[in-house]
Design a protein around this motif. Structure first.
Motif, short mmCIF file in Angstrom:
data_model
loop_
_atom_site.label_atom_id
_atom_site.label_comp_id
_atom_site.label_asym_id
_atom_site.label_seq_id
_atom_site.Cartn_x
_atom_site.Cartn_y
_atom_site.Cartn_z
N TYR A 74 -23.94 -65.03 -33.38
CA TYR A 74 -22.50 -64.78 -33.27
C TYR A 74 -21.88 -65.58 -32.13
O TYR A 74 -20.74 -66.05 -32.25
CB TYR A 74 -22.23 -63.28 -33.10
CG TYR A 74 -22.30 -62.52 -34.40
CD1 TYR A 74 -21.47 -62.87 -35.47
CD2 TYR A 74 -23.20 -61.48 -34.60
CE1 TYR A 74 -21.53 -62.19 -36.68
CE2 TYR A 74 -23.28 -60.80 -35.80
CZ TYR A 74 -22.44 -61.16 -36.83
OH TYR A 74 -22.50 -60.49 -38.02
N ALA A 75 -22.61 -65.76 -31.04
CA ALA A 75 -22.09 -66.57 -29.94
C ALA A 75 -21.86 -68.01 -30.40
O ALA A 75 -20.83 -68.62 -30.08
CB ALA A 75 -23.05 -66.53 -28.76
N LEU A 76 -22.80 -68.55 -31.16
CA LEU A 76 -22.66 -69.92 -31.67
C LEU A 76 -21.51 -70.01 -32.68
O LEU A 76 -20.75 -71.00 -32.68
CB LEU A 76 -23.97 -70.36 -32.33
CG LEU A 76 -25.12 -70.68 -31.36
CD1 LEU A 76 -26.45 -70.74 -32.11
CD2 LEU A 76 -24.86 -71.98 -30.62
N LEU A 77 -21.37 -68.99 -33.53
CA LEU A 77 -20.29 -69.00 -34.53
C LEU A 77 -18.93 -68.90 -33.86
O LEU A 77 -17.99 -69.61 -34.25
CB LEU A 77 -20.49 -67.85 -35.52
CG LEU A 77 -21.65 -67.99 -36.50
CD1 LEU A 77 -21.90 -66.68 -37.22
CD2 LEU A 77 -21.37 -69.11 -37.51
N VAL A 78 -18.81 -68.05 -32.85
CA VAL A 78 -17.54 -67.93 -32.13
C VAL A 78 -17.19 -69.24 -31.44
O VAL A 78 -16.04 -69.70 -31.49
CB VAL A 78 -17.60 -66.76 -31.11
CG1 VAL A 78 -16.41 -66.82 -30.15
CG2 VAL A 78 -17.63 -65.42 -31.83
N ASP A 79 -18.17 -69.86 -30.82
CA ASP A 79 -17.94 -71.14 -30.14
C ASP A 79 -17.48 -72.20 -31.14
O ASP A 79 -16.54 -72.95 -30.86
CB ASP A 79 -19.21 -71.59 -29.43
CG ASP A 79 -19.03 -72.92 -28.71
OD1 ASP A 79 -18.27 -72.94 -27.73
OD2 ASP A 79 -19.62 -73.92 -29.14
N CYS A 80 -18.11 -72.22 -32.31
CA CYS A 80 -17.72 -73.19 -33.34
C CYS A 80 -16.31 -72.90 -33.85
O CYS A 80 -15.50 -73.82 -34.03
CB CYS A 80 -18.73 -73.15 -34.49
SG CYS A 80 -18.38 -74.32 -35.82
N ALA A 81 -16.00 -71.60 -34.08
CA ALA A 81 -14.67 -71.23 -34.56
C ALA A 81 -13.59 -71.67 -33.57
O ALA A 81 -12.55 -72.22 -33.96
CB ALA A 81 -14.61 -69.72 -34.80
N ARG A 82 -13.84 -71.45 -32.30
CA ARG A 82 -12.87 -71.88 -31.27
C ARG A 82 -12.70 -73.39 -31.30
O ARG A 82 -11.58 -73.91 -31.20
CB ARG A 82 -13.35 -71.44 -29.89
CG ARG A 82 -13.26 -69.94 -29.63
CD ARG A 82 -13.96 -69.60 -28.33
NE ARG A 82 -13.91 -68.19 -28.01
CZ ARG A 82 -14.77 -67.58 -27.21
NH1 ARG A 82 -15.75 -68.27 -26.63
NH2 ARG A 82 -14.66 -66.29 -26.96
N ARG A 83 -13.83 -74.09 -31.43
CA ARG A 83 -13.80 -75.55 -31.36
C ARG A 83 -13.00 -76.16 -32.52
O ARG A 83 -12.29 -77.16 -32.33
CB ARG A 83 -15.24 -76.07 -31.37
CG ARG A 83 -15.42 -77.54 -31.16
CD ARG A 83 -16.82 -77.88 -30.68
NE ARG A 83 -17.86 -76.98 -31.14
CZ ARG A 83 -18.51 -77.10 -32.29
NH1 ARG A 83 -18.21 -78.10 -33.11
NH2 ARG A 83 -19.46 -76.24 -32.62
N ILE A 84 -13.10 -75.57 -33.70
CA ILE A 84 -12.41 -76.13 -34.87
C ILE A 84 -11.07 -75.45 -35.15
O ILE A 84 -10.37 -75.81 -36.08
CB ILE A 84 -13.30 -76.07 -36.12
CG1 ILE A 84 -13.53 -74.64 -36.58
CG2 ILE A 84 -14.63 -76.80 -35.88
CD1 ILE A 84 -14.28 -74.53 -37.91
N GLY A 85 -10.75 -74.43 -34.34
CA GLY A 85 -9.47 -73.75 -34.51
C GLY A 85 -9.45 -72.72 -35.62
O GLY A 85 -8.37 -72.40 -36.15
N ALA A 86 -10.60 -72.17 -35.99
CA ALA A 86 -10.65 -71.14 -37.04
C ALA A 86 -10.25 -69.79 -36.45
O ALA A 86 -10.75 -69.41 -35.39
CB ALA A 86 -12.04 -71.06 -37.64
N GLN A 87 -9.39 -69.07 -37.15
CA GLN A 87 -8.96 -67.75 -36.67
C GLN A 87 -9.92 -66.64 -37.05
O GLN A 87 -9.89 -65.56 -36.47
CB GLN A 87 -7.57 -67.40 -37.23
CG GLN A 87 -6.44 -68.24 -36.70
CD GLN A 87 -6.18 -69.46 -37.57
OE1 GLN A 87 -6.76 -69.61 -38.63
NE2 GLN A 87 -5.30 -70.33 -37.10
N ALA A 88 -10.78 -66.90 -38.05
CA ALA A 88 -11.68 -65.84 -38.50
C ALA A 88 -13.02 -66.41 -38.93
O ALA A 88 -13.10 -67.48 -39.53
CB ALA A 88 -11.06 -65.06 -39.67
N ILE A 89 -14.07 -65.67 -38.59
CA ILE A 89 -15.42 -65.92 -39.10
C ILE A 89 -15.60 -65.00 -40.32
O ILE A 89 -15.21 -63.84 -40.29
CB ILE A 89 -16.48 -65.60 -38.03
CG1 ILE A 89 -16.33 -66.56 -36.84
CG2 ILE A 89 -17.89 -65.68 -38.60
CD1 ILE A 89 -17.08 -66.11 -35.61
#
Length: 335
Positions: free
Chosen positions: A110-125
């Motif tokens: 989840y830490a990696l997914l959140v970091d990726c979401a922030r990096r690409i500007g995704a609002q939701a996983i």
């Protein structure tokens, strides 16, 4: 209508109803491991009527726990690109723990997914948890003596850091998701750790037929989760009203509450009102239910007796004095 056409229509309707959960988020990151559940999620999103209105990417986490995991993650990338999605391969770096491996791997994921979401500007996983996952979670928490909130299971929408975590497939059974892959001609991987009985969840899974024979099947567990979720929502509502009645002052350094307004309520309401007060000082206080229960029992006794009490809970100093409750960040501990 022919049977096959009717089944296709039913799947399409269920897909649109499930993915409606994702409509508020213009940019989405699908968590796709390569198993049948997450591959079905990716396939459903590829077929989604509102796909073009959303920026959808796929991420796969390579935990590095199996020799073949890297090759599987790269294959998921090829499947994602074949369906028109950009793919991000995320790696859990560093030495791996020897204990609580599943729990720590989940936290790392989840830490990696959140970091990726922030990096690409995704609002939701978007995660692929389904009905059997939900039932298993409720059963697991039941064996741990969880409270009402835990027995409610996984919420369709939760928070993961500052990113939404959505679970649109909680209404699907695992067999339905495998059928979706089969209909699309989409292959997937099987994770051998799902059969490793050194993990508590796998051992519980082995007990499923015995429990079902006694009436505790998936449907019963899901009913329990639904009722617990309703009870949890009611308790949260009552606790918020209690908190608002008791609130004297609040800022980032101190929350002050009227103890008289708090002790009129049952202990469960006091616990939740206290958590709301703590959340004003720390957005995500690290709380264990047993410690919270003990602290609230002591606070309630002190407030009734109008006796002074000073305790620390989740790095927050809580003081009862003269019928009032004051919460402040705890001072640093002396070395």
């Amino acid at each position: 209508m022919p049977r096959e056409a009717k089944e296709t229509s039913t799947i399409e309707q269920k897909r649109e109803e499930a993915l409606f959960l994702l409509t508020p988020y213009p940019s989405l990151l699908l968590a796709v491991s390569g198993g049948p559940d997450s591959i079905a999620l990716m396939t459903l999103c590829a077929q989604w009527r509102l796909r073009d209105a959303h920026d959808i990417a796929v991420a796969t986490v390579d935990h590095g726990l199996r020799q073949e995991s890297r090759a599987e993650a790269r294959q998921v990338g090829r499947w994602a690109k074949a369906q028109g999605f950009k793919h991000h391969l995320l790696t859990w770096e560093g030495a791996k723990p020897k204990t609580r491996i599943q729990e720590r791997a989940r936290d790392a994921r989840y830490a990696l997914l959140v970091d990726c979401a922030r990096r690409i500007g995704a609002q939701a996983i978007v995660a692929a948890h389904h009905a059997e996952d939900q039932a298993e979670t409720i059963l697991f928490r039941l064996t741990r003596g969880s409270g009402v909130a835990g027995l409610a299971g996984m919420a369709p929408i939760a928070r993961c850091g500052d990113v939404a975590l959505t679970r649109p497939l909680l209404g699907f059974r695992k067999g339905e998701l495998e059928d979706i892959c089969a209909r699309a001609g989409q292959t997937f991987f099987r994770d051998p750790s799902n059969a490793d009985e050194s993990y508590a969840r796998v051992r519980l899974r082995k007990l499923a037929p015995l429990l079902a024979a006694q009436g505790l099947d998936v449907d019963a567990l899901l009913r329990l989760g639904t009722r617990a979720a309703r009870a949890d929502a009611a308790l949260t509502h009552c606790a918020h009203e209690t908190f608002e009645r008791a609130l004297i002052s609040s800022d980032t350094r101190c929350v002050e509450l009227d103890g008289g307004a708090l002790i009129e309520s049952p202990l469960d309401i006091l616990q939740r009102a206290l958590v709301e007060a703590m959340s004003r000082l720390s957005p995500e206080p690290a709380l264990r239910l047993d410690r919270l229960e003990r602290a609230c029992a002591r606070l309630a006794a002190a407030l009734v007796a109008r006796a002074p009490l000073r305790i620390t809970l989740a790095d927050i100093l809580i003081e009862a004095r003269e019928g009032r409750l004051r919460l402040r960040p705890a001072p640093p501990r002396r070395s």
